[in-house]
Design an enzyme around this catalytic site. Structure first.
Site, mmCIF file in Angstrom:
data_model
loop_
_atom_site.group_PDB
_atom_site.id
_atom_site.type_symbol
_atom_site.label_atom_id
_atom_site.label_comp_id
_atom_site.label_asym_id
_atom_site.label_seq_id
_atom_site.Cartn_x
_atom_site.Cartn_y
_atom_site.Cartn_z
ATOM 1 N N GLY B 37 0.332 5.459 -6.095
ATOM 2 C CA GLY B 37 -0.588 6.278 -6.886
ATOM 3 C C GLY B 37 -1.567 5.386 -7.619
ATOM 4 O O GLY B 37 -1.311 4.190 -7.792
ATOM 5 N N ASN B 39 -3.932 3.741 -10.731
ATOM 6 C CA ASN B 39 -3.594 3.312 -12.093
ATOM 7 C C ASN B 39 -3.605 4.504 -13.040
ATOM 8 O O ASN B 39 -4.477 5.367 -12.955
ATOM 9 C CB ASN B 39 -4.619 2.280 -12.609
ATOM 10 C CG ASN B 39 -4.445 0.944 -11.921
ATOM 11 O OD1 ASN B 39 -3.348 0.605 -11.484
ATOM 12 N ND2 ASN B 39 -5.535 0.198 -11.816
ATOM 13 N N GLY B 40 -2.625 4.556 -13.934
ATOM 14 C CA GLY B 40 -2.584 5.631 -14.923
ATOM 15 C C GLY B 40 -1.995 6.920 -14.398
ATOM 16 O O GLY B 40 -2.030 7.952 -15.072
ATOM 17 N N SER B 41 -1.437 6.873 -13.176
ATOM 18 C CA SER B 41 -0.897 8.120 -12.599
ATOM 19 C C SER B 41 0.530 8.398 -13.052
ATOM 20 O O SER B 41 1.092 9.439 -12.712
ATOM 21 C CB SER B 41 -0.956 8.058 -11.066
ATOM 22 O OG SER B 41 -0.188 6.964 -10.604
ATOM 23 N N GLY B 42 1.127 7.463 -13.788
ATOM 24 C CA GLY B 42 2.456 7.726 -14.363
ATOM 25 C C GLY B 42 3.609 7.088 -13.606
ATOM 26 O O GLY B 42 4.771 7.423 -13.851
ATOM 27 N N LYS B 43 3.295 6.148 -12.694
ATOM 28 C CA LYS B 43 4.366 5.542 -11.884
ATOM 29 C C LYS B 43 5.364 4.784 -12.765
ATOM 30 O O LYS B 43 6.575 4.982 -12.658
ATOM 31 C CB LYS B 43 3.772 4.576 -10.851
ATOM 32 C CG LYS B 43 2.759 5.203 -9.905
ATOM 33 C CD LYS B 43 2.248 4.236 -8.875
ATOM 34 C CE LYS B 43 1.477 3.061 -9.437
ATOM 35 N NZ LYS B 43 0.253 3.417 -10.149
ATOM 36 N N GLU B 166 6.253 -2.948 -9.350
ATOM 37 C CA GLU B 166 5.333 -3.924 -8.751
ATOM 38 C C GLU B 166 5.994 -5.297 -8.661
ATOM 39 O O GLU B 166 5.529 -6.267 -9.259
ATOM 40 C CB GLU B 166 4.032 -3.988 -9.561
ATOM 41 C CG GLU B 166 3.272 -2.668 -9.527
ATOM 42 C CD GLU B 166 1.890 -2.777 -10.126
ATOM 43 O OE1 GLU B 166 1.249 -3.816 -9.910
ATOM 44 O OE2 GLU B 166 1.467 -1.846 -10.809
#
Lengths: 278, 254
Positions: B37, B39-43, B166
């Site tokens: 997803g 950046n900032g998608s909540g992963k 990551e």
């Protein structure tokens, strides 16, 4: 000169000073390693200043100032943790707030009680030569309890000092471990005030661990080295103060600072010897 | 029994909008789920919620059939964080001491490390190719070596659920290949569940068996075949990105 020195060491006050110095040096360094690594180095300074209020209250009320100082130091540690956990205020700022309030309250109470006296000056600057056998016994019992507490939480404290988030993932109760550290610090600070005084106590919490950290000996090695440096600084400092007829607290602090400077220079030398350009 | 069960999860930070909502999925033994997803998608937030570090305002998470709020068997879970900058840069522990911390979650109070524990930590360092660095101070190692020490910390407790944020972002190509060969081997044994986040689409395609795409809401959850044939994902990511995940250059069937 050596004869005079031997004679001084034969006196009970000198032996008590060395004994309490050794005991408190180990306690300070044991607690200080975790404070420095947890980036709470100035917590000791804050709690020492808070305990000043307790000492003033104790002297005013005619109770043993150590007990009232301990109560106020614990209260100070609770405030620091509460403020720091409340969000938007870092631990150093929380310590600064508690430090300033503690010192201010102490000064006002002292003023209301009629001003400074010899007792209060002893607590401000330390007077290890006047330590009694009873105080040493009290410090020894408290010291064993503090060392046991730290030993029980050793791995938890190690983990939160390195990686707080991972500690939480491991199921470590970070708040409880922090509270243990703050409580141990409050005890150690109050006990050490007789050696170094309110104004210098934090040096004994910060300098020996910082000296030990220059030597890359692993975590356990750093804890052990910190105790050894602190012991050398305290015993050497007290003996030097006898020899030079100077107040013990500041001499202990300055000797610790000298050891730190030597260790720092050694570290720099090693780094420059290792670098490719050297 | 699913290793991880997430049921209709919604999360927001205080006074903020929803980070994500409507997230539901299950993974079991032997699954390797990659979370993708923007950046900032909540992963990362999702991963932290799985670890009990963040609390969603709606929905449920279970680990090994136990709600995460009541889960205490953390020795079964291994975690590798994304942001090693949050670690204390002056911590004086050796690589061996840091690796041994991976056993902490499986210990009861008062937690003690035995000689056998230190031997396990040494074996974990050997596994990540750092046996010769065991006595070096962690903070004096290179960034890639530090990441491998943290991988050893993760492996030492032989966790049944591995969560990675990551994990390869700080690794050079050689370390990355070693990292995934270890992870693939663990996963291939079929006893370990791996859930990981990456921005590397090719990496996701090569090493994951399932995929979750997060974009404020759960856009996709399923196996690779379903992802590769999803016209919706093709529309969201564009055909090139979808191809990057699905196409194999090593000739292995997809």
């Amino acid at each position: 000169m050596s004869g005079d020195f031997a004679e001084i060491l034969s006196y009970g006050f000198a032996q008590r000073a060395l004994l309490s110095g050794a005991l408190l040096a180990v306690l300070c360094s044991l607690t200080g390693v975790f404070l420095v690594l947890r980036r709470l180095s100035l917590l000791g300074e804050g709690l020492a200043h808070t305990s000043f209020t307790g000492i003033a209250v104790g002297l005013l009320a005619g109770i043993n100032p150590v007990y009232s100082a301990f109560g106020f130091a614990v209260l100070g540690s609770v405030f620091v943790l509460k403020i720091a956990r409340g969000g938007r205020v870092h631990g150093d700022a929380a310590t600064g707030i508690v430090l300033a309030v503690g010192m201010s309250l102490g000064v006002i109470i002292t003023r209301l009680a009629g001003g400074f006296n010899v007792d209060l000056m002893n607590y401000l600057f330390g007077s290890v030569l006047t330590v009694t056998s009873g105080e040493i016994k009290f410090a020894a019992v408290a010291g064993v309890a503090i060392a046991l507490l730290i030993a029980l939480f050793f791995r938890e404290l190690e983990c939160i000092c390195f990686d707080q988030e991972y500690a939480r993932v491991c199921g470590v109760n970070v708040r409880a471990a922090d509270a243990v550290l703050a409580l141990a610090t409050a005890c150690v600070v109050v006990l050490t005030i007789r050696l170094a005084g309110i104004l210098l106590v934090s040096a004994l919490l910060i300098i020996p661990p910082s000296t030990a950290m220059q030597f890359s000996k692993g975590f356990k090695g750093t804890v052990l080295l910190s105790c050894l440096f602190s012991l050398a600084g305290a015993l050497g400092g007290i003996l030097l103060s006898f020899a030079l007829d100077l107040p013990a607290g500041p001499v202990v602090v300055l000797l610790n600072a000298l050891l730190f400077s030597a260790a720092f220079a050694y570290r720099k030398f090693l780094s420059s010897a290792d670098s490719p350009s050297a | 029994m699913p290793t991880v069960k997430v049921d209709n999860l919604y999360f927001r930070y205080p006074n903020g909008p929803d980070v994500f909502g409507g997230v539901s999925f299950e993974v079991g033994k032997g699954d390797s789920l990659v979370v993708l997803g923007p950046n900032g998608s909540g992963k990362t937030t999702l991963l932290k919620a799985l670890l009990g570090l963040e609390t969603p305002y709606e929905g449920g998470i279970s680990l090994f059939d136990t709600p995460v709020a009541r889960f205490s068997d953390w020795g079964r879970v291994g975690y590798l964080p994304q942001n090693t900058r949050l670690l204390n840069p002056h911590f004086p522990a050796t690589a061996l001491e840091v690796a041994a911390l991976g056993l902490l979650g499986g210990k009861k109070f008062p937690r003690r490390f035995t000689r056998g524990d230190m031997d396990k930590a040494a074996a974990a360092l050997d596994r990540v190719g750092l046996a010769s660095r065991a006595d070096r101070i962690y903070s004096e190692l290179s960034g890639g070596q530090q990441q491998r020490v943290l991988l050893a910390r993760l492996l030492v407790g032989e966790p049944e659920l591995i969560l990675l944020d990551e994990p390869s972002s700080a690794l050079d190509n050689e370390s990355r290949a070693m990292f995934f060969s270890i992870l693939d081997a663990i996963n291939a044994a079929g006893k370990t569940t791996v859930l990981w986040i990456t921005h590397d689409m090719g990496e996701a395609g090569r090493h994951a068996s399932k995929l979750l795409y997060l974009d404020g809401k759960m856009r996709f959850f399923g196996d690779m075949e379903g992802f590769c044939h999803s016209s919706e994902m093709g529309a969201v990511l564009g055909p090139y990105t979808q191809h990057t995940v699905c196409h194999r250059h090593d000739g292995a069937p997809k």
